[in-house]
Design an enzyme around this catalytic site. Structure first.
Site, PDB file in Angstrom:
ATOM      1  N   THR A 187       0.870  -1.189   0.000  1.00 39.66           N
ATOM      2  CA  THR A 187       0.000   0.000   0.000  1.00 39.66           C
ATOM      3  C   THR A 187       0.906   1.239   0.000  1.00 39.66           C
ATOM      4  OG1 THR A 187      -0.145  -0.257   2.421  1.00 39.66           O
ATOM      5  CG2 THR A 187      -2.020  -0.997   1.135  1.00 39.66           C
ATOM      6  N   CYS A 190       7.561   1.804   5.803  1.00 42.87           N
ATOM      7  CA  CYS A 190       6.300   2.073   6.509  1.00 42.87           C
ATOM      8  C   CYS A 190       6.147   3.504   7.005  1.00 42.87           C
ATOM      9  CB  CYS A 190       6.147   1.112   7.681  1.00 42.87           C
ATOM     10  SG  CYS A 190       5.886  -0.576   7.131  1.00 42.87           S
ATOM     11  N   LYS A 201      17.600   0.467   7.567  1.00 41.25           N
ATOM     12  CA  LYS A 201      18.075   0.044   8.887  1.00 41.25           C
ATOM     13  C   LYS A 201      18.863  -1.250   8.707  1.00 41.25           C
ATOM     14  CE  LYS A 201      13.961  -2.454  10.425  1.00 41.25           C
ATOM     15  NZ  LYS A 201      13.004  -2.579  11.506  1.00 41.25           N
ATOM     16  N   GLY A 252      19.309  10.286  14.796  1.00 40.60           N
ATOM     17  CA  GLY A 252      19.932   9.804  13.559  1.00 40.60           C
ATOM     18  C   GLY A 252      19.585  10.699  12.383  1.00 40.60           C
ATOM     19  N   GLU A 300      11.011  -5.350  10.035  1.00 41.44           N
ATOM     20  CA  GLU A 300      11.999  -6.031   9.198  1.00 41.44           C
ATOM     21  C   GLU A 300      13.291  -6.172   9.989  1.00 41.44           C
ATOM     22  OE1 GLU A 300      12.356  -3.951   5.474  1.00 41.44           O
ATOM     23  OE2 GLU A 300      10.204  -4.048   5.145  1.00 41.44           O
ATOM     24  N   LYS A 321       5.390   6.544   4.417  1.00 42.90           N
ATOM     25  CA  LYS A 321       4.107   6.491   3.709  1.00 42.90           C
ATOM     26  C   LYS A 321       2.938   6.477   4.685  1.00 42.90           C
ATOM     27  CE  LYS A 321       3.466   1.474   3.151  1.00 42.90           C
ATOM     28  NZ  LYS A 321       2.284   1.343   4.007  1.00 42.90           N
TER      29      LYS A 321
HETATM   30  P1  NAD Z   1       6.103  -5.875  -0.513  1.00 44.92           P
HETATM   31  O1  NAD Z   1       6.141  -4.906  -1.610  1.00 44.92           O
HETATM   32  O2  NAD Z   1       7.367  -6.471   0.005  1.00 44.92           O
HETATM   33  O3  NAD Z   1       5.169  -7.110  -0.912  1.00 44.92           O
HETATM   34  C1  NAD Z   1       3.928  -6.976  -1.551  1.00 44.92           C
HETATM   35  C2  NAD Z   1       3.775  -8.142  -2.515  1.00 44.92           C
HETATM   36  O4  NAD Z   1       2.430  -8.169  -2.983  1.00 44.92           O
HETATM   37  C3  NAD Z   1       4.666  -8.050  -3.750  1.00 44.92           C
HETATM   38  O5  NAD Z   1       5.437  -9.240  -3.858  1.00 44.92           O
HETATM   39  C4  NAD Z   1       3.661  -7.927  -4.913  1.00 44.92           C
HETATM   40  O6  NAD Z   1       4.112  -8.555  -6.092  1.00 44.92           O
HETATM   41  C5  NAD Z   1       2.456  -8.631  -4.328  1.00 44.92           C
HETATM   42  N1  NAD Z   1       1.170  -8.296  -4.958  1.00 44.92           N
HETATM   43  C6  NAD Z   1       0.706  -7.076  -5.348  1.00 44.92           C
HETATM   44  N2  NAD Z   1      -0.539  -7.205  -5.865  1.00 44.92           N
HETATM   45  C7  NAD Z   1      -0.871  -8.524  -5.806  1.00 44.92           C
HETATM   46  C8  NAD Z   1      -2.021  -9.279  -6.169  1.00 44.92           C
HETATM   47  N3  NAD Z   1      -3.100  -8.692  -6.701  1.00 44.92           N
HETATM   48  N4  NAD Z   1      -2.013 -10.609  -5.976  1.00 44.92           N
HETATM   49  C9  NAD Z   1      -0.925 -11.207  -5.431  1.00 44.92           C
HETATM   50  N5  NAD Z   1       0.192 -10.553  -5.042  1.00 44.92           N
HETATM   51  C10 NAD Z   1       0.216  -9.223  -5.232  1.00 44.92           C
HETATM   52  O7  NAD Z   1       5.308  -5.155   0.676  1.00 44.92           O
HETATM   53  P2  NAD Z   1       5.451  -5.420   2.247  1.00 44.92           P
HETATM   54  O8  NAD Z   1       6.605  -4.682   2.790  1.00 44.92           O
HETATM   55  O9  NAD Z   1       5.335  -6.891   2.514  1.00 44.92           O
HETATM   56  O10 NAD Z   1       4.142  -4.680   2.780  1.00 44.92           O
HETATM   57  C11 NAD Z   1       2.847  -5.235   2.598  1.00 44.92           C
HETATM   58  C12 NAD Z   1       1.872  -4.482   3.485  1.00 44.92           C
HETATM   59  O11 NAD Z   1       2.200  -4.691   4.857  1.00 44.92           O
HETATM   60  C13 NAD Z   1       1.890  -2.955   3.282  1.00 44.92           C
HETATM   61  O12 NAD Z   1       0.580  -2.465   3.444  1.00 44.92           O
HETATM   62  C14 NAD Z   1       2.771  -2.473   4.415  1.00 44.92           C
HETATM   63  O13 NAD Z   1       2.455  -1.154   4.795  1.00 44.92           O
HETATM   64  C15 NAD Z   1       2.397  -3.439   5.510  1.00 44.92           C
HETATM   65  N6  NAD Z   1       3.446  -3.620   6.528  1.00 44.92           N
HETATM   66  C16 NAD Z   1       4.752  -3.740   6.155  1.00 44.92           C
HETATM   67  C17 NAD Z   1       5.730  -3.934   7.118  1.00 44.92           C
HETATM   68  C18 NAD Z   1       7.183  -4.052   6.722  1.00 44.92           C
HETATM   69  O14 NAD Z   1       8.034  -3.986   7.612  1.00 44.92           O
HETATM   70  N7  NAD Z   1       7.516  -4.222   5.455  1.00 44.92           N
HETATM   71  C19 NAD Z   1       5.370  -4.043   8.465  1.00 44.92           C
HETATM   72  C20 NAD Z   1       4.026  -3.952   8.814  1.00 44.92           C
HETATM   73  C21 NAD Z   1       3.072  -3.743   7.832  1.00 44.92           C
END
Ligand code: NAD
Length: 447
Positions: free
Chosen positions: A88, A265, A326, A258, A157, A268
């Site tokens: 997102t 996250c 990080k 820092g 992460e 955005k």
């Molecule tokens: P990311 O970009 O690593 O992974 C998202 C995946 O979704 C990608 O591999 C993409 O190809 C896939 N995707 C997109 N549309 C799709 C569909 N229609 N069908 C199947 N797969 C599809 O993102 P992320 O870092 O894992 O973040 C995902 C969500 O979790 C976000 O909303 C983010 O804000 C939230 N979040 C992330 C973290 C973090 O540390 N990365 C922590 C908490 C919450």
């Protein structure tokens, strides 16, 4: 009871959560639209760097509880629970959360539902998104028997597996009894460890995630501004942070001064929350200021390096240690290094960088910089080393050796990893963050 779980989106969140659910004993299918990613996962290759994930993926795949596919329809038709964990990102232009991936996934899920299915939004989504997912699924498949739940994810992460297995809390947004029972079953292994499972209505759950991230971003930004003040008045921000952090009402975490917060996250999510506040005529002024202060700070870091080099970096070689936002991740999204590299290139510097895991992601972002294989080769003949990301291996660098390799032993420490006294002993001109009496001010004078 073991459930059939489908995880849509196999990125940092989906892959870790899916694998951990499999490790709880559920049968998990991870789906992604990125066919190359799924192919690599099928071959046993992990597309991201997350400590411990490779072993957990392997053991659960071998146990037959974890599989990967691009075939969403088949996976969803057999599922008890479908998690949506797609990205997102910020929408270009206005900073709202871009929900197109969530809604696309919801429509695809809708077409394949069979029997009662719980659809869970794990992606971070603005208040009201669950209502829209509900509406879309109903519109796409009026016959479907389903319930839409919000279950935001709080893992970090770099420590994602541990966070997932030992969460401070699990937030579940639903008031529907059938869904509550299924989600309790999904997280049963955690409940046995007494992790609080907190049930709220869906909108509240959605807001909890944003409020949490915004609060942490504010905390970081607060200590960063205090660090600036420390530099002006000759105080030490680390001691200030310890002094206030011992107060339980404040807490020690997220008080490390820092270069400004970055990552996938906070930037955005703070922006999206600001937009939600504005849209609802309930502005979040503290968060608005946090966003503005942090943006300025990231840009100011390149100027800080230029100042440490005596006001001019044209033709100088600047060595960067750490590029990821990080340590212990390869994630480069919104990393502070991005503005620093841009600022230094604009000022005419040559850049040689080393990051333990982030190089392949960094290469997709930066043009015109060199990469080294370790900290020492990055620093060789450099005019200044800038420590941007506090990877553990940088804590144990042989500073005397590093200094001898450099054209000028000069180091800008944006994470306060080193002690001013040890840097002085190793012959460095040293600048750090918010250590007015012993760090930045002294070094600024020296340069
Ligand atoms: P990311 O970009 O690593 O992974 C998202 C995946 O979704 C990608 O591999 C993409 O190809 C896939 N995707 C997109 N549309 C799709 C569909 N229609 N069908 C199947 N797969 C599809 O993102 P992320 O870092 O894992 O973040 C995902 C969500 O979790 C976000 O909303 C983010 O804000 C939230 N979040 C992330 C973290 C973090 O540390 N990365 C922590 C908490 C919450």
């Amino acid at each position: 009871m073991s459930l059939k779980i489908v995880m849509i989106g196999s990125g940092y969140v989906g892959l870790v959560s899916g694998t951990c659910f499999a490790d709880f004993g559920h049968s998990v299918t991870c789906v992604d639209i990125d066919a190359e990613k799924i192919e690599r996962l099928k071959q046993g290759e992990i597309p991201i760097f997350e400590p411990g994930l490779d072993i957990l993926v392997q053991s659960n795949t071998e146990a037959g509880r974890l599989s990967f596919t691009t075939d969403l329809a088949t996976a969803v038709s057999e599922a008890d629970v479908v998690f949506i964990a797609v990205g997102t990102p910020s929408r270009r232009g206005d900073g709202h959360a871009d929900l197109r991936y969530v809604y696309d996934a919801a429509r695809s899920v809708a077409m394949s539902l069979k029997g009662f299915t719980v659809i869970v939004t794990k992606s971070t989504v603005p208040v009201g998104t669950g209502d829209e997912v509900d509406r879309l699924v109903r519109e796409t498949n009026p016959e479907a028997d389903f319930s839409v739940v919000s279950n935001p994810e709080f893992l970090r992460e770099g420590a994602a597996i541990d966070d997932f297995r030992r969460p401070d809390r699990v937030v579940v947004g639903t008031t529907e009894e059938r869904a509550i029972q299924v989600i309790q079953e999904v997280y049963r292994p955690l409940s046995l460890n007494e992790a609080p499972l907190m049930f709220t209505d869906r909108r509240t759950a959605e807001l909890i995630k944003y409020a949490g991230n915004a609060f942490l971003a504010m905390k970081i930004t607060f200590i960063n501004e205090v660090a600036d003040l420390c530099e002006k008045v000759g105080a030490d921000v680390q001691a200030v942070a310890r002094g206030i952090g011992h107060d339980n009402r404040i807490g020690k975490k997220f008080l490390h001064a820092g270069p400004g917060y970055g990552g996938s996250c906070f930037p955005k999510d703070t922006l999206a929350l600001v937009k939600t506040g504005q849209d609802n005529e309930s502005p979040l002024r503290l968060v608005e200021t946090t966003v503005a202060v942090n943006d300025q700070r990231k840009r100011a870091m390149a100027r800080r390096v230029v100042a440490a080099c005596g006001g001019e970096v044209r033709g100088l070689t600047i060595s960067l240690l750490g590029l990821t936002f990080k340590p212990n991740t390869d994630d480069m999204r919104d990393a502070p290094s991005i503005s620093i590299v841009q600022g230094l290139l604009d000022a005419g510097a040559r850049i040689r960088a080393y990051d333990p895991e982030g190089t392949s992601q960094a290469k997709k972002i930066f043009d015109g910089i060199e990469y080294a294989d370790d900290a020492y080769s990055a620093a060789s003949n450099a005019d200044c080393v800038v420590l941007i990301t506090e990877w553990n291996e940088f804590r144990s660098i042989d500073l005397h050796r590093l200094g001898k390799l450099m054209a000028t032993p000069r180091l800008v420490d944006l994470r306060n990893v080193y002690l001013p006294a040890e840097m002085k002993a190793a012959g460095f001109q040293y600048t750090s963050i918010g250590r007015g009496s012993s760090g930045a001010a002294v070094a600024d004078k020296a340069s």
